[in-house]
Design a protein around this motif. Structure first.
Motif, PDB file in Angstrom:
ATOM      1  N   GLU A 269     -17.923   4.553 -18.618  1.00 41.83           N
ATOM      2  CA  GLU A 269     -18.102   3.667 -17.469  1.00 41.83           C
ATOM      3  C   GLU A 269     -19.581   3.497 -17.144  1.00 41.83           C
ATOM      4  OE1 GLU A 269     -15.684   1.931 -15.911  1.00 41.83           O
ATOM      5  OE2 GLU A 269     -14.380   2.711 -17.503  1.00 41.83           O
ATOM      6  N   VAL A 270     -20.343   4.563 -17.296  1.00 42.51           N
ATOM      7  CA  VAL A 270     -21.794   4.485 -17.059  1.00 42.51           C
ATOM      8  C   VAL A 270     -22.453   3.564 -18.069  1.00 42.51           C
ATOM      9  CG1 VAL A 270     -23.947   5.811 -17.110  1.00 42.51           C
ATOM     10  CG2 VAL A 270     -21.925   6.750 -15.957  1.00 42.51           C
ATOM     11  N   PRO A 275     -27.427   0.734 -18.188  1.00 42.35           N
ATOM     12  CA  PRO A 275     -28.609   1.205 -17.460  1.00 42.35           C
ATOM     13  C   PRO A 275     -29.812   1.395 -18.380  1.00 42.35           C
ATOM     14  CG  PRO A 275     -27.157   3.035 -17.919  1.00 42.35           C
ATOM     15  CD  PRO A 275     -26.444   1.800 -18.401  1.00 42.35           C
ATOM     16  N   ASP A 276     -30.992   1.297 -17.794  1.00 39.66           N
ATOM     17  CA  ASP A 276     -32.218   1.644 -18.518  1.00 39.66           C
ATOM     18  C   ASP A 276     -32.379   3.154 -18.611  1.00 39.66           C
ATOM     19  OD1 ASP A 276     -33.274  -1.065 -18.897  1.00 39.66           O
ATOM     20  OD2 ASP A 276     -33.527  -1.065 -16.716  1.00 39.66           O
ATOM     21  N   GLY A 277     -31.726   3.868 -17.702  1.00 40.20           N
ATOM     22  CA  GLY A 277     -31.774   5.321 -17.697  1.00 40.20           C
ATOM     23  C   GLY A 277     -30.677   5.890 -16.829  1.00 40.20           C
ATOM     24  N   VAL A 278     -30.420   7.183 -16.992  1.00 43.95           N
ATOM     25  CA  VAL A 278     -29.431   7.894 -16.188  1.00 43.95           C
ATOM     26  C   VAL A 278     -30.119   9.069 -15.512  1.00 43.95           C
ATOM     27  CG1 VAL A 278     -27.336   9.312 -16.231  1.00 43.95           C
ATOM     28  CG2 VAL A 278     -27.460   7.216 -17.599  1.00 43.95           C
ATOM     29  N   PHE A 279     -29.857   9.214 -14.219  1.00 46.56           N
ATOM     30  CA  PHE A 279     -30.437  10.319 -13.462  1.00 46.56           C
ATOM     31  C   PHE A 279     -29.328  11.258 -13.011  1.00 46.56           C
ATOM     32  CE2 PHE A 279     -31.597  12.319  -9.435  1.00 46.56           C
ATOM     33  CZ  PHE A 279     -32.768  12.957  -9.811  1.00 46.56           C
ATOM     34  N   LEU A 280     -29.559  12.572 -13.166  1.00 44.90           N
ATOM     35  CA  LEU A 280     -28.605  13.605 -12.775  1.00 44.90           C
ATOM     36  C   LEU A 280     -29.164  14.338 -11.561  1.00 44.90           C
ATOM     37  CD1 LEU A 280     -28.005  15.002 -16.365  1.00 44.90           C
ATOM     38  CD2 LEU A 280     -26.690  13.214 -15.200  1.00 44.90           C
ATOM     39  N   SER A 281     -28.445  14.299 -10.460  1.00 38.95           N
ATOM     40  CA  SER A 281     -29.001  14.758  -9.188  1.00 38.95           C
ATOM     41  C   SER A 281     -28.877  16.256  -8.969  1.00 38.95           C
ATOM     42  CB  SER A 281     -28.311  14.034  -8.027  1.00 38.95           C
ATOM     43  OG  SER A 281     -27.105  14.682  -7.658  1.00 38.95           O
ATOM     44  N   LYS A 298     -23.060  15.275 -22.079  1.00 36.98           N
ATOM     45  CA  LYS A 298     -23.074  15.514 -23.516  1.00 36.98           C
ATOM     46  C   LYS A 298     -22.891  14.205 -24.295  1.00 36.98           C
ATOM     47  CE  LYS A 298     -20.579  18.990 -24.670  1.00 36.98           C
ATOM     48  NZ  LYS A 298     -19.423  19.852 -25.079  1.00 36.98           N
ATOM     49  N   LYS A 299     -22.094  13.297 -23.723  1.00 37.01           N
ATOM     50  CA  LYS A 299     -21.834  12.013 -24.382  1.00 37.01           C
ATOM     51  C   LYS A 299     -22.952  10.997 -24.148  1.00 37.01           C
ATOM     52  CE  LYS A 299     -16.867  12.710 -23.682  1.00 37.01           C
ATOM     53  NZ  LYS A 299     -15.643  12.209 -23.016  1.00 37.01           N
ATOM     54  N   LEU A 300     -23.780  11.233 -23.133  1.00 42.59           N
ATOM     55  CA  LEU A 300     -24.854  10.288 -22.799  1.00 42.59           C
ATOM     56  C   LEU A 300     -26.168  10.623 -23.510  1.00 42.59           C
ATOM     57  CD1 LEU A 300     -24.190   9.998 -18.960  1.00 42.59           C
ATOM     58  CD2 LEU A 300     -23.850   8.189 -20.655  1.00 42.59           C
ATOM     59  N   LEU A 301     -26.402  11.908 -23.771  1.00 47.58           N
ATOM     60  CA  LEU A 301     -27.662  12.316 -24.396  1.00 47.58           C
ATOM     61  C   LEU A 301     -27.800  11.678 -25.772  1.00 47.58           C
ATOM     62  CD1 LEU A 301     -27.749  16.096 -23.395  1.00 47.58           C
ATOM     63  CD2 LEU A 301     -29.238  14.280 -22.545  1.00 47.58           C
ATOM     64  N   GLY A 302     -28.948  11.080 -26.014  1.00 49.30           N
ATOM     65  CA  GLY A 302     -29.203  10.399 -27.273  1.00 49.30           C
ATOM     66  C   GLY A 302     -28.866   8.921 -27.241  1.00 49.30           C
ATOM     67  N   LYS A 303     -28.154   8.487 -26.193  1.00 46.54           N
ATOM     68  CA  LYS A 303     -27.770   7.077 -26.083  1.00 46.54           C
ATOM     69  C   LYS A 303     -28.583   6.330 -25.027  1.00 46.54           C
ATOM     70  CE  LYS A 303     -23.025   7.903 -27.613  1.00 46.54           C
ATOM     71  NZ  LYS A 303     -21.577   7.814 -27.265  1.00 46.54           N
ATOM     72  N   VAL A 304     -29.114   7.066 -24.061  1.00 48.99           N
ATOM     73  CA  VAL A 304     -29.865   6.461 -22.963  1.00 48.99           C
ATOM     74  C   VAL A 304     -30.834   7.511 -22.418  1.00 48.99           C
ATOM     75  CG1 VAL A 304     -28.108   7.138 -21.265  1.00 48.99           C
ATOM     76  CG2 VAL A 304     -29.597   5.184 -20.792  1.00 48.99           C
ATOM     77  N   PRO A 305     -32.029   7.127 -21.939  1.00 47.62           N
ATOM     78  CA  PRO A 305     -32.943   8.105 -21.344  1.00 47.62           C
ATOM     79  C   PRO A 305     -32.294   8.806 -20.150  1.00 47.62           C
ATOM     80  CG  PRO A 305     -34.100   6.062 -21.803  1.00 47.62           C
ATOM     81  CD  PRO A 305     -32.644   5.784 -22.036  1.00 47.62           C
ATOM     82  N   VAL A 306     -32.470  10.137 -20.075  1.00 47.39           N
ATOM     83  CA  VAL A 306     -31.835  10.936 -19.032  1.00 47.39           C
ATOM     84  C   VAL A 306     -32.875  11.841 -18.376  1.00 47.39           C
ATOM     85  CG1 VAL A 306     -30.053  12.644 -18.499  1.00 47.39           C
ATOM     86  CG2 VAL A 306     -29.635  10.923 -20.274  1.00 47.39           C
ATOM     87  N   PHE A 307     -32.808  11.934 -17.048  1.00 47.79           N
ATOM     88  CA  PHE A 307     -33.679  12.810 -16.269  1.00 47.79           C
ATOM     89  C   PHE A 307     -32.800  13.587 -15.297  1.00 47.79           C
ATOM     90  CE2 PHE A 307     -36.946  12.764 -12.543  1.00 47.79           C
ATOM     91  CZ  PHE A 307     -37.274  14.089 -12.760  1.00 47.79           C
ATOM     92  N   GLY A 308     -32.955  14.922 -15.258  1.00 45.19           N
ATOM     93  CA  GLY A 308     -32.167  15.747 -14.362  1.00 45.19           C
ATOM     94  C   GLY A 308     -33.028  16.614 -13.467  1.00 45.19           C
ATOM     95  N   ILE A 309     -32.597  16.769 -12.228  1.00 44.12           N
ATOM     96  CA  ILE A 309     -33.290  17.618 -11.258  1.00 44.12           C
ATOM     97  C   ILE A 309     -32.324  18.670 -10.727  1.00 44.12           C
ATOM     98  CG2 ILE A 309     -34.193  17.665  -8.889  1.00 44.12           C
ATOM     99  CD1 ILE A 309     -35.686  15.109  -9.461  1.00 44.12           C
ATOM    100  N   CYS A 310     -32.736  19.930 -10.738  1.00 37.07           N
ATOM    101  CA  CYS A 310     -31.999  21.056 -10.162  1.00 37.07           C
ATOM    102  C   CYS A 310     -30.619  21.201 -10.814  1.00 37.07           C
ATOM    103  CB  CYS A 310     -31.913  20.901  -8.645  1.00 37.07           C
ATOM    104  SG  CYS A 310     -31.651  22.480  -7.803  1.00 37.07           S
TER     105      CYS A 310
END
Length: 482
Positions: A269-270, A275-281, A298-310
């Motif tokens: 769904e994401v 998206p240009d990127g995915v952020f994990l809050s 796990k399914k998103l890594l490698g397909k779209v830029p990802v940034f996670g905080i905490c």
């Protein structure tokens, strides 16, 4: 029932909690007013007596402490504190009152969040609660806010003794009550209370449906200090695990147009949102219990830029097959030193977490990319790398090479990683300064650079970037660049 040696002093507060008639009259004539007795009991039997300074009631939760000198309202309204009774170590709390626009609960909270308008924390512990604040932005006193939002709070205890006890013995369950002062009764209730470990608290603070975020009343109320955000040029999907509004503002300031989705939204769904990127809050509780999020990461890594905080950092770590450990008493406050191993800069950071990635669990070291070191330090202390100015790289079975990028200089724990063969990075701390220092603002810029395709996106001069977006920093920034 065991009782710590520090309780001798706190028991003296019991006499203040139940004063004589003349004392009641004297207190009623002061700004403190007459308050009912309150009690805090820890799982190991340690007891603290004090006075109620919020709503009447009884709550259980993990007792922890925050070392920030200011920003108590942002701490209280941070959804990451769901399930916890928070102790503020600074002696007086509430002296500048409350401006509701500063809340860290996301703006759609009344319509889309589980629960109601009340903050997610279970209770508040302070040494001295200020009833008469002085601040031109204040709308009400903190005790008034706590009563209005049904938050149980206690004052008049020796918070230094409590914090020393938690540091020595670890964070633990506690019960805070203004309606039941019987220790045996409280001990029985506490024994039945659920543990933090294994409980999914994210589902209690995440949004129920997707929505778009833009600036609201909060930013207008701070126009005297904050510049207008950069034009939006990147669409970012945000996994809302209990996100702070300050983090959303940080994304917007950097040029993101965020769309928030619930914590358990399928990766398919994401990706449909392109998206240009995915952020994990950020978010509360035990990360291992949030499998519906990290299984999608796990399914998103490698397909779209990802940034996670905490918690987002922990979601990436678990998606990579890493192990998470519970810290003895966690990192909570605005004064935690962290080294960026890529730039060599030390950042003073704001943090709020009780769990941490065990970096060696991600894989074996790649010697040629780790300064010739082939074995992880036996001690597990990652200051081994900060002392040598090396950003080590491991070979991960799922996503290739992963680099350690940030290290906590207080205890040598992992504070950030970077996936070298997938466009993703994460940090364990909070870069948005709500509350806290602005040293780590550069991470939002780094996310934009990652989405723009820049290779060395994390190597940023924080002395320049930390002033971005602040009106009061404009002249200093111009002088710095001259």
């Amino acid at each position: 029932m065991s009782t710590s040696s520090s309780i001798g002093t706190t028991c003296q507060a019991a006499s203040h909690a139940q004063p004589k008639s003349l004392a009641q009259q004297l207190i009623a004539a002061t700004s403190k007013k007459a308050r009912s007795a309150a009690i805090l009991m820890l799982a190991d039997g340690t007891v603290f007596y004090g006075r109620a300074c919020g709503a009447s009631g009884e709550v259980t939760g993990e007792v922890c402490f925050n070392t920030s000198l200011e920003g108590y309202f942002e701490v209280i309204t941070d959804p990451s504190y769901a399930g916890q009774i928070v102790t503020m170590t600074y002696p007086q709390i509430g002296n500048y009152g409350v401006n509701v626009a500063d809340t860290q609960m996301a703006p759609q909270y009344p319509q889309m969040y589980c629960g109601n308008l009340s903050p997610a924390l279970r209770g508040l512990v302070v040494h001295d609660m200020c009833e008469t604040p002085s601040n031109w932005r204040s709308e009400m006193s903190l005790p008034e806010y706590l009563e209005e939002r049904n938050i149980v709070a206690i004052e008049g205890i020796d918070t230094r003794a409590l914090v020393r006890h938690l540091r020595d013995n670890g964070s633990q369950k506690g019960i805070l009550s203004t309606i039941d002062l019987d220790e045996k009764s409280l001990a029985a209730k506490l024994a039945e209370a659920p543990e933090l470990v294994g409980t999914n608290l994210v589902q209690t603070v995440s949004c129920k449906e997707a929505y778009s975020y833009s600036y609201g009343r909060s930013m207008k109320s701070r126009a005297f200090a904050v510049q207008e955000p950069a034009p939006a040029r990147r669409n970012v999907v945000v996994y809302d695990c209990g996100i702070k509004r300050g983090i959303l503002d940080g994304l917007v300031n950097a040029g993101c147009a965020p769309t928030l989705v619930p914590w358990n939204t399928p990766a398919s769904e994401v990706l449909k949102l392109q998206p240009d990127g995915v952020f994990l809050s950020n978010g509360p509780g035990d990360p291992d219990a949030v499998d519906a999020t990290y299984s999608q990461v796990k399914k998103l890594l490698g397909k779209v830029p990802v940034f996670g905080i905490c918690l987002g950092h922990q979601m990436i770590s678990l998606a990579c097959g890493g192990s998470i450990e519970k810290l003895k008493y966690g990192h909570r406050g605005g004064n935690q030193p962290v080294m960026n191993l890529l730039s060599g800069r030390v950042e003073v950071t704001a943090q709020n977490h009780g769990f941490n990635l065990v970096f060696p669990s991600l894989g074996e070291l790649i010697s040629e990319e780790s300064g010739g070191v082939s074995k992880h330090p036996v001690s597990g202390d990652l200051r081994f790398w900060s002392e040598r100015r090396i950003a080590p790289v491991v070979r991960n079975k799922r996503f290739g090479r992963i680099r350690l990028t940030h290290v906590n200089l207080n205890d040598g724990t992992c504070e950030g990683i970077q996936l070298l063969d997938a466009k993703a990075f994460s940090v364990q701390y909070h870069p948005e300064a709500s509350p806290g220092p602005t040293d780590a603002h550069y991470l939002f810029t780094a996310f934009m650079r990652l989405m723009d395709g820049e290779e060395d996106y994390l190597n940023i001069d924080i002395s320049k970037d930390r002033l971005a977006g602040w009106v009061f920093g404009s002249e200093e920034k111009e002088a710095h660049n001259a």
